[in-house]
Write a protein that holds these residues in place. Structure first.
Motif, short mmCIF file in Angstrom:
data_model
loop_
_atom_site.label_atom_id
_atom_site.label_comp_id
_atom_site.label_asym_id
_atom_site.label_seq_id
_atom_site.Cartn_x
_atom_site.Cartn_y
_atom_site.Cartn_z
N ASP A 77 0.84 -1.20 0.00
CA ASP A 77 0.00 0.00 0.00
C ASP A 77 0.88 1.25 0.00
N VAL A 78 0.24 2.38 -0.19
CA VAL A 78 0.96 3.66 -0.29
C VAL A 78 1.78 3.92 0.97
N ASP A 79 1.22 3.58 2.13
CA ASP A 79 1.90 3.82 3.40
C ASP A 79 3.21 3.05 3.49
N ALA A 80 3.20 1.79 3.05
CA ALA A 80 4.42 0.97 3.10
C ALA A 80 5.49 1.53 2.18
N VAL A 81 5.10 1.93 0.98
CA VAL A 81 6.06 2.49 0.03
C VAL A 81 6.65 3.78 0.58
N GLU A 82 5.82 4.63 1.13
CA GLU A 82 6.30 5.91 1.66
C GLU A 82 7.25 5.73 2.84
N LYS A 83 6.97 4.74 3.67
CA LYS A 83 7.87 4.47 4.81
C LYS A 83 9.24 4.02 4.32
N VAL A 84 9.26 3.11 3.36
CA VAL A 84 10.54 2.63 2.81
C VAL A 84 11.30 3.78 2.17
N VAL A 85 10.62 4.59 1.38
CA VAL A 85 11.27 5.73 0.72
C VAL A 85 11.85 6.68 1.75
N THR A 86 11.10 6.96 2.81
CA THR A 86 11.57 7.87 3.86
C THR A 86 12.82 7.34 4.54
N VAL A 87 12.80 6.05 4.93
CA VAL A 87 13.96 5.44 5.59
C VAL A 87 15.18 5.49 4.67
N PHE A 88 14.99 5.11 3.42
CA PHE A 88 16.11 5.08 2.48
C PHE A 88 16.69 6.47 2.23
N ARG A 89 15.82 7.43 2.01
CA ARG A 89 16.30 8.78 1.71
C ARG A 89 17.04 9.39 2.90
N GLU A 90 16.54 9.14 4.10
CA GLU A 90 17.17 9.72 5.28
C GLU A 90 18.53 9.09 5.56
N LEU A 91 18.62 7.76 5.46
CA LEU A 91 19.91 7.11 5.70
C LEU A 91 20.89 7.39 4.56
N ARG A 92 20.37 7.54 3.37
CA ARG A 92 21.23 7.84 2.21
C ARG A 92 21.80 9.26 2.30
N ASN A 93 20.97 10.20 2.74
CA ASN A 93 21.39 11.60 2.79
C ASN A 93 22.05 11.99 4.10
N GLY A 94 21.96 11.12 5.11
CA GLY A 94 22.59 11.43 6.39
C GLY A 94 21.86 12.48 7.20
N LYS A 95 20.57 12.65 6.95
CA LYS A 95 19.76 13.59 7.72
C LYS A 95 18.28 13.27 7.52
N THR A 96 17.46 13.71 8.47
CA THR A 96 16.02 13.49 8.33
C THR A 96 15.49 14.37 7.21
N GLU A 97 14.31 14.01 6.69
CA GLU A 97 13.75 14.71 5.54
C GLU A 97 13.53 16.20 5.82
N GLU B 256 17.19 -0.70 -5.01
CA GLU B 256 17.21 -1.52 -3.80
C GLU B 256 15.85 -1.49 -3.11
N ALA B 257 15.18 -0.34 -3.12
CA ALA B 257 13.84 -0.23 -2.53
C ALA B 257 12.83 -1.09 -3.28
N ILE B 258 12.97 -1.13 -4.60
CA ILE B 258 12.08 -1.98 -5.42
C ILE B 258 12.29 -3.44 -5.05
N SER B 259 13.54 -3.86 -4.92
CA SER B 259 13.84 -5.24 -4.53
C SER B 259 13.32 -5.55 -3.13
N LEU B 260 13.47 -4.58 -2.22
CA LEU B 260 13.01 -4.76 -0.85
C LEU B 260 11.50 -5.01 -0.80
N LEU B 261 10.73 -4.22 -1.52
CA LEU B 261 9.28 -4.37 -1.50
C LEU B 261 8.83 -5.64 -2.22
N LEU C 209 6.19 -0.79 12.73
CA LEU C 209 7.45 -1.03 12.01
C LEU C 209 8.64 -0.90 12.96
N TYR C 210 8.59 0.07 13.84
CA TYR C 210 9.69 0.25 14.80
C TYR C 210 9.88 -1.00 15.66
#
Length: 361
Positions: free
Chosen positions: A253-273, A290-295, A352-353
């Motif tokens: 669902d949209v919520d799951a995709v958005e959570k994965v995107v948020t986690v990936f972007r924050e860890l990738r960029n080294g800061k929260t959104e 990698e996010a596509i493979s994860l889902l 998720l936490y």
């Protein structure tokens, strides 16, 4: 071709769209191409061909795609550079599929790739038996592309040794390939070109020589600028992949995709959104691919061992494998993220936490 294959080529998956574009063509077609540059752009970025809806294959800067296509109209080769997972290979494959209806002339660059795999090699049993002959000659994908006036793809060119890369220099300069053993000089037919890809993470592995770089028009493919664009790309690709795999699960669902995107972007960029908190980055490549493979993996878990709907536990298991690559350092960074960021995001993230914390013990 038998439909029971793990992965179909782009020209097989999107045959109806390619056929529709060819049938509705009204613009001039370059020699050796199946359709005009404008139709190739429509195929890549989406649109209509008659009554047929053309799905976008690449979501990003349209101008970059136009430059890539225009490069291939000339006698210049094309080099796509970017971070891992920025759709370099995906774009390369679809460009070749639209232009030639054949994306299979591929050289895969590795540390073990040799010059023979770029030029030609020999069937040594026949070579010993009969000596050098056309029957004993084993043509490379580049050789075949030159003969047929089509496009050869060179994946991960920077993974190859420098002396192997430089075997392309004379081919791209002279547009000819010499087979000295047979006294042959093979000219490239009109339409021949090379699309190469290079990973910026491999920049220092085997740097391309200035002479070789000059033979390419270089385009840098960026990471998606915003979370919404990245989520759209992921949803589209997961849907496409799941249609060819029997995963036994509903789409995320949209919520799951958005959570994965948020986690990936924050860890990738080294800061929260919101930029309010700095974070430790991880060693893994937290890319869109990698996010596509994860889902997709989460869907497989839900379908094979769950209820058929992705749960927090399915996402957590896939996240753990994607994020924690270097056991010691990544685990520390992931633990800090869970406790300092995810835990504080309230009830929407609590499931998720808890699932992630349980796996990360």
């Amino acid at each position: 071709m038998n439909g029971n294959v793990l992965r179909k080529t782009a020209e097989e998956l999107y045959k109806d769209e390619i056929d529709a574009l060819i049938q509705n063509e009204t613009n001039p077609i370059p020699e050796g191409w199946k359709m005009s540059p404008k139709s190739v752009l429509t195929y890549i970025t989406g649109g209509k061909a008659g009554d047929k809806e053309i799905t976008p294959k690449y979501i990003g800067n349209k101008r970059l795609v136009e430059v890539a296509i225009a490069t291939l109209v000339t006698d210049r080769a094309l080099l796509l550079i970017g971070e891992p997972g920025t759709a370099k290979s995906w774009l390369s494959e679809h460009l070749a599929a639209a232009i030639n209806g054949d994306s299979t002339k591929v050289v895969q660059g590795t540390a073990g790739t040799t010059e023979e795999q770029i030029r030609y090699s020999w069937n040594y049993a026949m070579l010993i038996s009969k000596g050098p002959s056309m029957d004993a000659l084993v043509k490379s994908p580049v050789y075949n592309a030159m003969e047929s006036g089509t496009i050869a793809r060179f994946e991960e060119i920077s993974r190859c040794a420098s002396e192997v890369q430089d075997a392309l220099i004379s081919i791209l300069s002279e547009k000819r390939l010499s087979v000295a053993e047979l006294g042959l000089d093979i000219p490239a037919k009109k339409g021949f070109s090379v699309i190469a890809t290079a990973n910026t993470r491999d920049k220092g592995v085997n740097s391309m020589s200035a002479a070789l770089k000059r033979r390419f028009n270089i385009i840098v493919l960026p990471v998606p600028n915003d979370a919404k664009t990245e989520a759209d790309i992921i949803k589209r690709r997961v849907e496409q992949l799941s249609s060819s795999l029997s995963l036994g699960s509903a789409l995320p669902d949209v919520d799951a995709v958005e959570k994965v995107v948020t986690v990936f972007r924050e860890l990738r960029n080294g800061k929260t959104e919101d930029g309010a908190q700095k974070l430790k980055t991880t060693s893994g490549v937290l890319s869109t691919a990698e996010a596509i493979s994860l889902l997709t993996n989460s869907m497989a878990l839900a379908g094979s061992f769950g209820s058929g709907t992705i749960t927090a536990e399915d996402l957590a298991a896939s996240l753990q494998g994607a994020v924690v690559k270097d056991e010691e350092n990544d685990r520390i960074a992931w633990t800090e993220y869970l406790e300092n960021v995810m835990k504080k995001r309230g009830s929407e993230w609590s499931g998720l936490y808890k699932a992630c914390r349980e796996l990360n013990r």
